[in-house]
Design a protein around this motif. Structure first.
Motif, PDB file in Angstrom:
ATOM      1  N   LYS A 157     -81.745  -1.636  10.985  1.00 12.00           N
ATOM      2  CA  LYS A 157     -81.115  -2.537  10.029  1.00 12.00           C
ATOM      3  C   LYS A 157     -81.300  -2.039   8.599  1.00 12.00           C
ATOM      4  O   LYS A 157     -80.363  -2.048   7.800  1.00 12.00           O
ATOM      5  N   ARG A 158     -82.508  -1.584   8.296  1.00 12.06           N
ATOM      6  CA  ARG A 158     -82.777  -1.072   6.947  1.00 12.06           C
ATOM      7  C   ARG A 158     -82.001   0.225   6.698  1.00 12.06           C
ATOM      8  O   ARG A 158     -81.560   0.472   5.574  1.00 12.06           O
ATOM      9  N   ASN A 159     -81.855   1.050   7.736  1.00  6.59           N
ATOM     10  CA  ASN A 159     -81.053   2.274   7.602  1.00  6.59           C
ATOM     11  C   ASN A 159     -79.616   1.942   7.241  1.00  6.59           C
ATOM     12  O   ASN A 159     -79.004   2.599   6.387  1.00  6.59           O
ATOM     13  N   LYS A 160     -79.072   0.926   7.877  1.00  5.33           N
ATOM     14  CA  LYS A 160     -77.685   0.529   7.607  1.00  5.33           C
ATOM     15  C   LYS A 160     -77.545  -0.002   6.181  1.00  5.33           C
ATOM     16  O   LYS A 160     -76.578   0.315   5.478  1.00  5.33           O
ATOM     17  N   GLY A 190     -79.568   7.577   5.275  1.00  5.95           N
ATOM     18  CA  GLY A 190     -79.480   6.970   6.601  1.00  5.95           C
ATOM     19  C   GLY A 190     -80.796   6.987   7.350  1.00  5.95           C
ATOM     20  O   GLY A 190     -80.838   6.673   8.540  1.00  5.95           O
ATOM     21  N   GLY A 191     -81.869   7.388   6.659  1.00  2.00           N
ATOM     22  CA  GLY A 191     -83.178   7.375   7.298  1.00  2.00           C
ATOM     23  C   GLY A 191     -83.234   8.299   8.505  1.00  2.00           C
ATOM     24  O   GLY A 191     -82.697   9.402   8.498  1.00  2.00           O
ATOM     25  N   SER A 192     -83.880   7.835   9.566  1.00  2.00           N
ATOM     26  CA  SER A 192     -84.032   8.641  10.783  1.00  2.00           C
ATOM     27  C   SER A 192     -82.985   8.313  11.835  1.00  2.00           C
ATOM     28  O   SER A 192     -83.114   8.713  12.987  1.00  2.00           O
ATOM     29  N   SER A 193     -81.940   7.608  11.426  1.00  2.00           N
ATOM     30  CA  SER A 193     -80.873   7.234  12.355  1.00  2.00           C
ATOM     31  C   SER A 193     -79.742   8.254  12.304  1.00  2.00           C
ATOM     32  O   SER A 193     -79.075   8.413  11.279  1.00  2.00           O
ATOM     33  N   ILE A 194     -79.521   8.961  13.403  1.00  2.00           N
ATOM     34  CA  ILE A 194     -78.416   9.925  13.456  1.00  2.00           C
ATOM     35  C   ILE A 194     -77.078   9.210  13.289  1.00  2.00           C
ATOM     36  O   ILE A 194     -76.168   9.715  12.612  1.00  2.00           O
ATOM     37  N   LYS A 195     -76.961   8.025  13.860  1.00  2.00           N
ATOM     38  CA  LYS A 195     -75.720   7.261  13.747  1.00  2.00           C
ATOM     39  C   LYS A 195     -75.398   6.947  12.293  1.00  2.00           C
ATOM     40  O   LYS A 195     -74.265   7.153  11.833  1.00  2.00           O
ATOM     41  N   LEU A 229     -81.310  15.556  12.565  1.00  2.00           N
ATOM     42  CA  LEU A 229     -80.659  14.827  11.473  1.00  2.00           C
ATOM     43  C   LEU A 229     -79.863  15.769  10.571  1.00  2.00           C
ATOM     44  O   LEU A 229     -78.729  15.468  10.179  1.00  2.00           O
ATOM     45  N   LEU A 230     -80.457  16.919  10.231  1.00  2.93           N
ATOM     46  CA  LEU A 230     -79.759  17.882   9.378  1.00  2.93           C
ATOM     47  C   LEU A 230     -78.470  18.360  10.021  1.00  2.93           C
ATOM     48  O   LEU A 230     -77.414  18.415   9.384  1.00  2.93           O
TER      49      LEU A 230
END
Length: 396
Positions: A157-160, A190-195, A229-230
């Motif tokens: 949620k925080r990533n979004k 986007g933090g650690s979220s690939i999406k 992620l990169l």
């Protein structure tokens, strides 16, 4: 600003060599942005900057929030912007709000109105209007929009929320940008979220930006997470625009970023080494690797650097690196630097920063040559294996 990709490695690597044209200056990539404090490196003055390799040393990262409590914006603008203020008319200044030396992102203090940064007057909330006023008066060659960078352990949620805020601030900054010819770097978070990383990269690519600043790394993610992620981000970015990543400074991290298709690196690695009294000594090209055979006689357990505060260098009259042509290596010995450090003389940091900057720029030049020769994967593998072998030997 113009950017062109000259060579892309084959195989599994996406490493690429390019050319960044800003004004009448051409910088070959992959390249390093030198970190600054209020427009200049921490220990290197304008005069000493001229002793560094040209044009490799012309890229400087500046932090606009350093100037929030300085001269009035109008004064900076009237003297020619930051180029005129610091006396570097020919350098390429890249402005981004994050100061990775002293001010890590603070997600608790950031809200929908702006991002929180440490400034000379304490931590402050910086809104898009405040930020663009600074950019307008500083007149950098390139600038990155505001971003909501968050640590790796943040929730989905925080990533979004981070992505939504960053995109909203990017739109606000672009709308407020009235300076003609200003080049904007859209920030990907986007933090650690690939999406969320993919979503942000895709959305930023739709905006009228000149390149991309990949933020939010070096904030607690593992090596495995960072690699995924990169690659997820660079896969979503157009190939004809430059990509810059922040806070990846170790040689292995740089090689990892280059393999993922990153062109520019903003790092405080040189500053941190210099403050710690360390000097870079690792071989930067094939000839040096053959001469030293991947073995370094150093008790620190790290094949990339030596600790000049150690007593073993008290009577060492050799240069830091025999093949180095920097001012420090040409004029001073390890013993002299050891003395300066141990008596707390600031000249030690000046001489160390000159050498470390010179050496790391040579490392980037070797990376570019390896890509052009189609040997980047071999270069990367040999570098990592030689360092692992040295560390294993030191442990035994």
């Amino acid at each position: 600003m113009r950017f062109a990709v000259i060579k892309v490695c084959g195989g599994g690597s996406k490493a690429r060599a390019g050319a960044l044209h800003v004004g009448g200056t051409c910088i070959e990539t992959p390249a390093l942005l030198l970190s600054t404090r209020k427009g200049l490196p921490a220990f290197v003055s304008c005069d000493l900057l001229a002793s560094l390799p040209i044009p490799d040393s012309l890229l400087l990262h500046v932090c606009p929030t350093h100037f929030m409590e300085g001269p009035p914006s109008k004064t900076i603008s009237n003297i020619g912007g930051l180029h005129g203020m610091v006396g570097l008319p020919n350098h390429i200044l890249v402005a981004a709000a994050g100061d990775s030396i002293e001010s890590l992102p603070s997600s608790d203090a950031t809200n929908k109105f702006g991002a929180s940064f440490e400034t000379p007057s304490g931590r402050r909330l910086v809104k898009p209007t405040d930020y663009m006023e600074l950019i307008s008066c500083m007149k950098p060659n390139l600038w990155a929009s505001l971003a909501d960078e968050i640590p790796a352990w943040s929730t989905e949620k925080r990533n979004k929320i981070s992505v939504d805020r960053t995109l909203r601030w990017l739109d606000a900054c672009l709308a407020l940008d009235t300076a003609s010819g200003t080049n904007t770097l859209g920030v990907v978070v986007g933090g650690s979220s690939i999406k969320q990383r993919r979503l942000c990269a895709t959305e930023v690519s739709k905006r009228n930006v000149t390149g991309f600043w990949i933020g939010g790394f070096g904030l607690g993610e593992s090596t495995e997470e960072r690699c995924g992620l990169l690659n997820a981000v660079t896969d979503c970015l157009p190939s004809d625009k430059p990509r810059l990543v922040s806070r990846l400074g170790l040689p292995e991290e740089v090689l990892e970023g280059v393999a993922a298709g990153v062109d520019l690196f903003d790092s405080t690695y040189i500053y941190q080494l210099t403050m710690g009294g360390f000097a870079l000594v690792f071989p930067v090209d094939t000839i040096e690797r053959e001469m030293q055979n991947g073995v370094f006689k150093d008790s620190s357990g790290d094949s990339t650097k030596i600790n000049l505060r150690a007593t073993i260098y008290r009577k060492d009259t050799s240069r830091l690196v025999d093949s180095c042509s920097c001012f420090t290596c040409q004029n001073h010995t390890r013993a002299y630097l050891n003395h300066l450090l141990n008596v707390h003389e600031m000249l030690a940091q000046i001489l160390l920063e000159i050498h470390n900057t010179h050496h790391y720029l040579r490392f980037f030049r070797s990376i570019r040559e390896a890509i052009k020769d189609g040997e980047f994967d071999i270069f990367r593998q040999q570098f990592i294996e030689s360092r692992r072998a040295h560390i294993a030997t030191a442990v035994l």
